[in-house]
Design a protein around this motif. Structure first.
Motif, PDB file in Angstrom:
ATOM      1  N   THR A  31      16.550  -4.127  10.829  1.00 25.39           N
ATOM      2  CA  THR A  31      16.259  -5.504  10.650  1.00 25.39           C
ATOM      3  C   THR A  31      14.903  -5.499   9.830  1.00 25.39           C
ATOM      4  N   LEU A  32      13.951  -4.718  10.312  1.00 22.17           N
ATOM      5  CA  LEU A  32      12.667  -4.645   9.710  1.00 22.17           C
ATOM      6  C   LEU A  32      12.868  -4.062   8.038  1.00 22.17           C
ATOM      7  N   GLU A  33      13.490  -3.107   7.881  1.00 19.75           N
ATOM      8  CA  GLU A  33      13.737  -2.720   6.740  1.00 19.75           C
ATOM      9  C   GLU A  33      14.377  -3.677   5.793  1.00 19.75           C
ATOM     10  N   ALA A  34      15.155  -4.413   6.338  1.00 19.13           N
ATOM     11  CA  ALA A  34      15.806  -5.736   5.505  1.00 19.13           C
ATOM     12  C   ALA A  34      14.854  -6.733   5.196  1.00 19.13           C
ATOM     13  N   LEU A  35      13.962  -6.800   6.363  1.00 23.78           N
ATOM     14  CA  LEU A  35      12.890  -7.742   6.012  1.00 23.78           C
ATOM     15  C   LEU A  35      11.905  -7.310   5.067  1.00 23.78           C
ATOM     16  N   LEU A  36      11.654  -6.316   4.822  1.00 23.64           N
ATOM     17  CA  LEU A  36      10.558  -5.571   3.688  1.00 23.64           C
ATOM     18  C   LEU A  36      11.114  -6.180   2.281  1.00 23.64           C
ATOM     19  N   THR A  37      12.231  -6.484   2.074  1.00 20.73           N
ATOM     20  CA  THR A  37      12.356  -6.945   0.660  1.00 20.73           C
ATOM     21  C   THR A  37      12.253  -8.304   0.396  1.00 20.73           C
ATOM     22  N   THR A  38      11.992  -9.069   1.478  1.00 18.69           N
ATOM     23  CA  THR A  38      11.766 -10.396   1.467  1.00 18.69           C
ATOM     24  C   THR A  38      10.289 -11.044   1.633  1.00 18.69           C
ATOM     25  N   VAL A  39       9.378 -10.162   1.988  1.00 21.00           N
ATOM     26  CA  VAL A  39       7.993 -10.476   2.308  1.00 21.00           C
ATOM     27  C   VAL A  39       7.388 -10.872   1.124  1.00 21.00           C
ATOM     28  N   ASP A  40       6.463 -11.972   1.156  1.00 21.75           N
ATOM     29  CA  ASP A  40       5.889 -12.745  -0.122  1.00 21.75           C
ATOM     30  C   ASP A  40       4.263 -12.112  -0.115  1.00 21.75           C
ATOM     31  N   THR A  41       3.854 -11.992   1.043  1.00 23.39           N
ATOM     32  CA  THR A  41       2.359 -11.727   0.861  1.00 23.39           C
ATOM     33  C   THR A  41       1.877 -10.550   1.450  1.00 23.39           C
ATOM     34  N   GLU A  42       0.850  -9.828   0.823  1.00 19.44           N
ATOM     35  CA  GLU A  42       0.218  -8.434   1.415  1.00 19.44           C
ATOM     36  C   GLU A  42       0.117  -8.363   2.699  1.00 19.44           C
ATOM     37  N   ARG A  43      -0.317  -9.576   3.416  1.00 20.38           N
ATOM     38  CA  ARG A  43      -0.644  -9.629   4.721  1.00 20.38           C
ATOM     39  C   ARG A  43       0.772  -9.330   5.485  1.00 20.38           C
ATOM     40  N   ASP A  44       1.746 -10.020   5.244  1.00 22.80           N
ATOM     41  CA  ASP A  44       3.089 -10.009   5.803  1.00 22.80           C
ATOM     42  C   ASP A  44       3.731  -8.485   5.395  1.00 22.80           C
ATOM     43  N   LEU A  45       3.494  -8.019   4.244  1.00 21.52           N
ATOM     44  CA  LEU A  45       3.831  -6.552   4.055  1.00 21.52           C
ATOM     45  C   LEU A  45       3.331  -5.517   4.884  1.00 21.52           C
ATOM     46  N   GLU A  46       1.899  -5.579   5.059  1.00 16.09           N
ATOM     47  CA  GLU A  46       1.293  -4.491   5.862  1.00 16.09           C
ATOM     48  C   GLU A  46       1.671  -4.851   7.444  1.00 16.09           C
ATOM     49  N   SER A  47       1.932  -6.053   7.830  1.00 15.25           N
ATOM     50  CA  SER A  47       2.394  -6.423   9.238  1.00 15.25           C
ATOM     51  C   SER A  47       3.589  -5.692   9.423  1.00 15.25           C
ATOM     52  N   THR A  48       4.490  -6.145   8.616  1.00 16.14           N
ATOM     53  CA  THR A  48       6.243  -5.650   8.346  1.00 16.14           C
ATOM     54  C   THR A  48       5.731  -3.831   8.573  1.00 16.14           C
ATOM     55  N   ILE A  49       5.238  -3.278   7.791  1.00 21.08           N
ATOM     56  CA  ILE A  49       5.278  -1.922   7.828  1.00 21.08           C
ATOM     57  C   ILE A  49       4.749  -1.412   8.981  1.00 21.08           C
ATOM     58  N   SER A  50       3.451  -2.121   9.598  1.00 16.69           N
ATOM     59  CA  SER A  50       3.001  -1.651  10.765  1.00 16.69           C
ATOM     60  C   SER A  50       3.992  -1.708  12.064  1.00 16.69           C
ATOM     61  N   MET A  51       4.583  -2.702  12.208  1.00 16.29           N
ATOM     62  CA  MET A  51       5.838  -2.850  13.191  1.00 16.29           C
ATOM     63  C   MET A  51       6.865  -1.781  12.964  1.00 16.29           C
ATOM     64  N   LEU A  52       7.094  -1.697  11.739  1.00 14.17           N
ATOM     65  CA  LEU A  52       8.352  -0.886  11.303  1.00 14.17           C
ATOM     66  C   LEU A  52       7.974   0.697  11.920  1.00 14.17           C
ATOM     67  N   ASN A  53       6.698   0.927  11.548  1.00 12.94           N
ATOM     68  CA  ASN A  53       6.188   2.308  11.855  1.00 12.94           C
ATOM     69  C   ASN A  53       6.242   2.619  13.218  1.00 12.94           C
ATOM     70  N   GLU A  54       5.746   1.754  13.901  1.00 10.62           N
ATOM     71  CA  GLU A  54       5.653   1.788  15.407  1.00 10.62           C
ATOM     72  C   GLU A  54       7.157   1.967  15.990  1.00 10.62           C
ATOM     73  N   LYS A  55       8.031   1.128  15.734  1.00  7.35           N
ATOM     74  CA  LYS A  55       9.722   1.228  16.089  1.00  7.35           C
ATOM     75  C   LYS A  55      10.003   2.737  15.574  1.00  7.35           C
ATOM     76  N   ILE A  56       9.680   3.316  14.454  1.00  4.62           N
ATOM     77  CA  ILE A  56      10.107   4.567  13.778  1.00  4.62           C
ATOM     78  C   ILE A  56       9.632   5.628  14.965  1.00  4.62           C
ATOM     79  N   LEU A  57       8.149   5.515  15.172  1.00  2.00           N
ATOM     80  CA  LEU A  57       7.489   6.441  16.069  1.00  2.00           C
ATOM     81  C   LEU A  57       8.319   6.376  17.447  1.00  2.00           C
ATOM     82  N   GLN A  58       8.524   5.113  18.049  1.00  2.00           N
ATOM     83  CA  GLN A  58       9.120   5.095  19.333  1.00  2.00           C
ATOM     84  C   GLN A  58      10.227   5.908  19.325  1.00  2.00           C
TER      85      GLN A  58
END
Length: 94
Positions: A31-58
């Motif tokens: 779901t987060l990977e699909a969301l990456l293609t729709t983010v509009d702002t830098e802040r949203d991109l960094e936030s999504t990547i942060s959540m994604l990396n946390e889930k991948i690490l888990q």
């Protein structure tokens, strides 16, 4: 391919309509990977990547796989380049 000691637990989870933790994390990652293609702002991109990396690490910790088999984490610079997002301007400190 499920270890024998976990089969009963997974059967109970399946009957209750729940997913095992590994599959739930995989679903959230997709779901987060699909969301990456729709983010509009830098802040949203960094936030999504942060959540994604946390889930991948888990997921990697949960699955206890060796390093070469781990799912790769995302890096902001490479993702910006792939999605044609210009790097943000550095703020000058004065």
């Amino acid at each position: 391919m499920v270890p024998e000691e976990l089969r009963l637990c997974y059967k109970v989870l399946k009957n209750a309509g729940l997913l095992p933790p590994e599959l739930e994390l995989r679903k959230e990652i997709a779901t987060l990977e699909a969301l990456l293609t729709t983010v509009d702002t830098e802040r949203d991109l960094e936030s999504t990547i942060s959540m994604l990396n946390e889930k991948i690490l888990q997921l990697n910790i949960l699955e206890k796989r060796s390093l070469p088999l781990e799912k790769k984490q995302y890096y902001v610079g490479a993702l910006r380049k792939r999605l044609n997002i210009p790097p943000r301007a550095e703020k000058k400190r004065g």
